[in-house]
Design a protein around this motif. Structure first.
Motif, mmCIF file in Angstrom:
data_model
loop_
_atom_site.group_PDB
_atom_site.id
_atom_site.type_symbol
_atom_site.label_atom_id
_atom_site.label_comp_id
_atom_site.label_asym_id
_atom_site.label_seq_id
_atom_site.Cartn_x
_atom_site.Cartn_y
_atom_site.Cartn_z
ATOM 1 N N ASP A 22 0.838 -1.205 0.000
ATOM 2 C CA ASP A 22 0.000 0.000 0.000
ATOM 3 C C ASP A 22 0.871 1.253 0.000
ATOM 4 N N LEU A 23 1.918 1.244 0.813
ATOM 5 C CA LEU A 23 2.824 2.393 0.875
ATOM 6 C C LEU A 23 3.609 2.547 -0.422
ATOM 7 N N GLN A 24 4.042 1.435 -0.994
ATOM 8 C CA GLN A 24 4.778 1.480 -2.258
ATOM 9 C C GLN A 24 3.897 2.038 -3.372
ATOM 10 N N SER A 25 2.644 1.621 -3.411
ATOM 11 C CA SER A 25 1.713 2.099 -4.428
ATOM 12 C C SER A 25 1.484 3.600 -4.290
ATOM 13 N N LEU A 26 1.271 4.048 -3.072
ATOM 14 C CA LEU A 26 1.052 5.467 -2.821
ATOM 15 C C LEU A 26 2.283 6.288 -3.194
ATOM 16 N N ALA A 27 3.447 5.790 -2.839
ATOM 17 C CA ALA A 27 4.693 6.491 -3.176
ATOM 18 C C ALA A 27 4.862 6.581 -4.690
ATOM 19 N N HIS A 41 13.964 -4.261 4.766
ATOM 20 C CA HIS A 41 13.376 -2.927 4.762
ATOM 21 C C HIS A 41 13.159 -2.427 3.334
ATOM 22 N N VAL A 42 12.132 -1.596 3.184
ATOM 23 C CA VAL A 42 11.914 -0.865 1.938
ATOM 24 C C VAL A 42 12.340 0.567 2.222
ATOM 25 N N CYS A 43 13.177 1.122 1.356
ATOM 26 C CA CYS A 43 13.687 2.482 1.547
ATOM 27 C C CYS A 43 12.972 3.426 0.585
ATOM 28 N N PHE A 44 12.335 4.445 1.154
ATOM 29 C CA PHE A 44 11.646 5.471 0.379
ATOM 30 C C PHE A 44 12.527 6.702 0.344
ATOM 31 N N LYS A 45 12.729 7.275 -0.857
ATOM 32 C CA LYS A 45 13.619 8.415 -1.021
ATOM 33 C C LYS A 45 12.807 9.698 -1.130
ATOM 34 N N PHE A 46 12.813 10.490 -0.054
ATOM 35 C CA PHE A 46 12.141 11.783 -0.001
ATOM 36 C C PHE A 46 13.180 12.883 -0.125
ATOM 37 N N HIS A 47 12.724 14.125 -0.350
ATOM 38 C CA HIS A 47 13.658 15.250 -0.401
ATOM 39 C C HIS A 47 14.369 15.428 0.932
ATOM 40 N N SER A 48 13.680 15.097 2.019
ATOM 41 C CA SER A 48 14.253 15.256 3.354
ATOM 42 C C SER A 48 15.221 14.127 3.711
ATOM 43 N N GLY A 49 15.299 13.098 2.875
ATOM 44 C CA GLY A 49 16.218 11.989 3.115
ATOM 45 C C GLY A 49 15.548 10.649 2.874
ATOM 46 N N VAL A 50 16.298 9.607 3.130
ATOM 47 C CA VAL A 50 15.800 8.242 2.929
ATOM 48 C C VAL A 50 15.082 7.795 4.200
ATOM 49 N N PRO A 52 13.640 4.365 5.772
ATOM 50 C CA PRO A 52 13.458 2.907 5.691
ATOM 51 C C PRO A 52 12.275 2.447 6.550
ATOM 52 N N ILE A 53 11.502 1.516 6.010
ATOM 53 C CA ILE A 53 10.368 0.941 6.729
ATOM 54 C C ILE A 53 10.490 -0.579 6.666
ATOM 55 N N PRO A 54 10.370 -1.264 7.808
ATOM 56 C CA PRO A 54 10.419 -2.724 7.785
ATOM 57 C C PRO A 54 9.314 -3.281 6.887
ATOM 58 N N VAL A 64 3.660 4.413 9.529
ATOM 59 C CA VAL A 64 2.633 4.925 8.620
ATOM 60 C C VAL A 64 2.429 6.423 8.854
ATOM 61 N N ILE A 65 2.389 6.839 10.112
ATOM 62 C CA ILE A 65 2.207 8.253 10.436
ATOM 63 C C ILE A 65 3.364 9.082 9.890
ATOM 64 N N GLU A 66 4.592 8.621 10.094
ATOM 65 C CA GLU A 66 5.763 9.351 9.593
ATOM 66 C C GLU A 66 5.790 9.360 8.066
#
Length: 75
Positions: A22-27, A41-50, A52-54, A64-66
């Motif tokens: 769900d998070l990957q799809s939204l991203a 872990h899955v690492c999401f790359k945001f402007h503020s940094g990477v 990682p989410i288990p 999810v909140i973060e």
């Protein structure tokens, strides 16, 4: 209201029991890069940094909140 916006509202209302897919799809819908190279872990790359989410299920609410906070900063 788009499908992604509805999903974000659902996640805000109940941040428990979401899957990493769900998070990957939204991203992906918002153009946020992510990688999952066979690690725990899955690492999401945001402007503020990477961020990682288990990848195990279910994802803890704090992740999810973060994630939502960072998504909202990007858009």
């Amino acid at each position: 209201m788009s499908k992604q916006e509805k999903l974000i509202i659902k996640m805000h209302n109940n941040p428990n029991d979401w899957r990493i897919e769900d998070l990957q799809s939204l991203a992906s819908k918002y153009g946020i890069e992510w990688r999952h190279n066979g690690t725990s872990h899955v690492c999401f790359k945001f402007h503020s940094g990477v961020f990682p989410i288990p990848a195990k299920r279910p994802i803890k609410a704090i992740y999810v909140i973060e994630f939502l906070k960072r998504i909202e900063e990007e858009i």
